[in-house]
Design an enzyme around this catalytic site. Structure first.
Site, mmCIF file in Angstrom:
data_model
loop_
_atom_site.group_PDB
_atom_site.id
_atom_site.type_symbol
_atom_site.label_atom_id
_atom_site.label_comp_id
_atom_site.label_asym_id
_atom_site.label_seq_id
_atom_site.Cartn_x
_atom_site.Cartn_y
_atom_site.Cartn_z
ATOM 1 C CE LYS A 12 -3.207 2.948 0.622
ATOM 2 N NZ LYS A 12 -4.375 3.176 -0.183
ATOM 3 C CB CYS B 179 -4.219 8.618 -0.265
ATOM 4 S SG CYS B 179 -5.933 8.389 0.171
HETATM 5 N N1 SAJ Z 1 -2.115 14.499 -9.000
HETATM 6 C C1 SAJ Z 1 -1.269 15.251 -9.787
HETATM 7 N N2 SAJ Z 1 -0.834 14.711 -10.966
HETATM 8 C C2 SAJ Z 1 -1.220 13.461 -11.375
HETATM 9 C C3 SAJ Z 1 -2.068 12.712 -10.564
HETATM 10 C C4 SAJ Z 1 -2.506 13.256 -9.377
HETATM 11 O O1 SAJ Z 1 -0.889 16.370 -9.449
HETATM 12 O O2 SAJ Z 1 -0.797 13.064 -12.466
HETATM 13 C C5 SAJ Z 1 -2.572 15.047 -7.720
HETATM 14 C C6 SAJ Z 1 -4.099 15.156 -7.599
HETATM 15 O O3 SAJ Z 1 -4.558 16.363 -8.151
HETATM 16 C C7 SAJ Z 1 -4.277 15.070 -6.101
HETATM 17 C C8 SAJ Z 1 -3.168 14.100 -5.671
HETATM 18 O O4 SAJ Z 1 -2.229 14.116 -6.721
HETATM 19 O O5 SAJ Z 1 -4.046 16.325 -5.483
HETATM 20 C C9 SAJ Z 1 -3.632 12.691 -5.424
HETATM 21 O O6 SAJ Z 1 -4.604 12.304 -6.404
HETATM 22 P P1 SAJ Z 1 -4.654 10.849 -7.052
HETATM 23 O O7 SAJ Z 1 -5.803 10.825 -7.977
HETATM 24 O O8 SAJ Z 1 -3.336 10.496 -7.607
HETATM 25 O O9 SAJ Z 1 -4.837 9.878 -5.846
HETATM 26 P P2 SAJ Z 1 -5.848 9.773 -4.604
HETATM 27 O O10 SAJ Z 1 -5.132 10.337 -3.416
HETATM 28 O O11 SAJ Z 1 -7.181 10.299 -4.908
HETATM 29 O O12 SAJ Z 1 -5.957 8.186 -4.483
HETATM 30 C C10 SAJ Z 1 -4.772 7.423 -4.317
HETATM 31 C C11 SAJ Z 1 -4.808 6.240 -5.296
HETATM 32 N N3 SAJ Z 1 -3.491 5.601 -5.320
HETATM 33 C C12 SAJ Z 1 -2.845 5.351 -6.480
HETATM 34 O O13 SAJ Z 1 -3.276 5.690 -7.547
HETATM 35 C C13 SAJ Z 1 -1.535 4.643 -6.378
HETATM 36 C C14 SAJ Z 1 -5.889 5.269 -4.868
HETATM 37 O O14 SAJ Z 1 -5.836 4.087 -5.665
HETATM 38 C C15 SAJ Z 1 -5.701 4.882 -3.396
HETATM 39 O O15 SAJ Z 1 -6.711 3.992 -2.959
HETATM 40 C C16 SAJ Z 1 -5.814 6.155 -2.574
HETATM 41 O O16 SAJ Z 1 -4.723 6.997 -2.973
HETATM 42 C C17 SAJ Z 1 -5.707 5.811 -1.112
HETATM 43 O O17 SAJ Z 1 -6.758 5.778 -0.462
HETATM 44 O O18 SAJ Z 1 -4.617 5.515 -0.628
#
Ligand code: SAJ
Length: 438
Positions: free
Chosen positions: A215, A269
């Site tokens: 995780k 997360c």
């Molecule tokens: N973000 C960026 N650039 C990207 C992707 C995301 O700046 O290319 C930013 C988003 O805007 C946000 C943050 O990162 O502020 C996180 O967003 P996210 O969509 O990457 O992830 P979370 O936090 O919504 O969900 C993550 C997911 N983990 C992965 O993709 C490895 C999800 O599968 C997990 O279940 C979740 O964390 C969790 O609960 O841990």
């Protein structure tokens, strides 16, 4: 069925969807939360969070009689702990002059303690909360042992991280692969059998500490990769390059997949979990630490971009569009947009924020607008901080009629530069070193 009744402890973004999904699949579920307000809301069939599909699933679960909510657990076949693991507010770790954040495990501890009086031989306890390595074995197991029962011998204990993406939780809960780490192979098997109630993705059995690492590795991998995208945005800015164009070309390489830059990394997360690895082994986590630093500093880069667009920020009226941590969710936790607003205000800007998913959010030091119109009417600039679908779909001509602003700053590459230019706006996009509309 082996699991006729389960208790899900913690009814937030993960616990509630999990509880509702089990109930919808015929399991008798008691949802437990310490907040009486949440319990009352749920028992009335209402809901305290926004997640597509969740309200319908919950209503079905309540109507079927399979779901009820209470502030205390009861005897059950299995207990799932899905409580938050935030940072400690006032305490930090230090290693070689570097300061790092520490996990606040109080909710996990009290949720585990609440199970002790109800734990019976043959039960299964599963921790889902994201936690530092060894939490299941070193923290949860010993607390449950106060019942007089031993994990792995008298009852089963496992760690199974949630891995669902907010905004798509209901689908991903069912379709994603699920990892179950048991303190013994039998515990992993029991966990497998529980989640097989609804999981259609692969269910992988392993040991508890491996599952905890999996995780943390997943979210840390994403954080590090977003950090490099954010660093590229700063380099592109410096060298007069359009980072969005450069990334799209680089990603044509079959072995390159650069993520998307933006105003920073938020949510509960990805901006939190890497610290659990740093805390557990600060001497081994330089890359992880520095990636966190890069992402946490990205709001400063946003402010520099706004300054370039507006000159001095003193007295400038800025409409901040979006405060959620990412598009199309109502979760404002650890949102970089929040930090951007505070930084702008510290330089004298007068900011009004509009968040369509939480217009009445109560955030210290931030003025919320009740409507989009109110936020943009008298603004000198519009600042796009979150790529909500409704913002991306704005009609530039219509917006031009509602605001006196003619300057836009887009931190997420959410707007069509030509369309806005045609509507009379000067648009500045994060990570674009040359002005794209010239
Ligand atoms: N973000 C960026 N650039 C990207 C992707 C995301 O700046 O290319 C930013 C988003 O805007 C946000 C943050 O990162 O502020 C996180 O967003 P996210 O969509 O990457 O992830 P979370 O936090 O919504 O969900 C993550 C997911 N983990 C992965 O993709 C490895 C999800 O599968 C997990 O279940 C979740 O964390 C969790 O609960 O841990």
């Amino acid at each position: 069925m082996k699991f006729q009744k389960i208790c899900v402890i913690g009814l937030g973004y993960i616990g509630l969807p999990t509880a509702s999904t089990f109930a919808a699949h015929g399991v008798n579920v008691l949802g437990v939360d310490t907040s009486q307000h949440i319990i009352d809301t749920l028992n009335k069939g209402k809901i305290h969070i926004h997640e597509p599909g969740l309200h319908d699933e919950l209503k079905k679960a309540i109507q079927s009689g399979n779901f009820k909510a209470a502030t205390k657990p009861e005897e059950a076949d299995a207990f799932i702990i899905a409580v938050p693991t935030p940072f400690q507010e006032n305490k930090f770790g230090e290693y070689n002059g570097v300061t790092y954040k520490l996990a606040d495990m109080r909710a996990v501890i009290s949720a585990t303690e609440s199970i002790v009086p109800f734990l019976r031989k043959g039960n299964l306890v599963v921790l889902e909360s994201t936690s530092p390595p060894l939490t299941t074995v070193d923290l949860v197991g010993p607390i449950l042992a106060r019942s007089g029962l031993e994990a792995g011998r008298d009852f089963h204990l496992a760690y199974s991280p949630e891995r669902v993406l907010p905004g798509q939780i209901m689908r991903e809960l069912i379709e994603n692969a699920r990892v179950i780490g048991g303190v013994t192979p039998e515990s992993a098997q029991m966990g497998h059998d529980l989640y097989a109630t609804f999981v259609k993705g692969q269910i992988i059995k392993t040991d508890a500490t491996t599952a905890e690492m999996v995780k943390l590795m997943e979210n840390t991998y994403r954080d590090v990769n977003i950090a490099i995208a954010n660093e590229f945005s700063r380099l592109a800015d410096k060298f007069g390059v359009d980072v969005w164009e450069a990334i799209s070309i680089a990603n044509l390489h079959p072995r390159v997949k650069i993520l998307t830059p933006g105003p920073g990394v938020g949510g509960h997360c990805i901006s939190v979990d890497p610290w659990f690895l740093v805390e557990s082994a600060p001497e081994l986590t330089q890359l992880i630490y520095h990636s966190r630093m890069v992402n946490d500093a990205q709001p400063h880069f946003v402010v520099n971009t706004v300054k370039r667009a507006l000159g001095s920020l003193d007295g400038k009226r800025i409409a901040a569009l979006g405060l959620a941590y990412k598009p199309d969710v109502d979760d404002l936790r650890e949102s970089p947009a929040n930090e951007v607003v505070h930084l702008l205000q510290s330089e004298g800007a007068l900011v009004k924020a509009w968040e369509p998913f939480k217009p009445d959010a109560n955030l210290v030091g931030i003025t919320m607008s009740p409507t989009l119109e109110d936020a943009i009417k008298d603004a000198d600039a519009l600042l796009l901080l979150v790529g909500h679908t409704e913002f991306r779909r704005f009609n530039p001509m219509q917006i031009a009629g509602k605001t006196k602003a003619r300057i836009l700053v887009d931190t997420v590459n959410g707007w069509d530069v030509e369309a806005w230019k045609n509507a009379g706006f000067d648009i500045h996009v994060l990570g674009v070193g040359k002005v794209r509309n010239t």
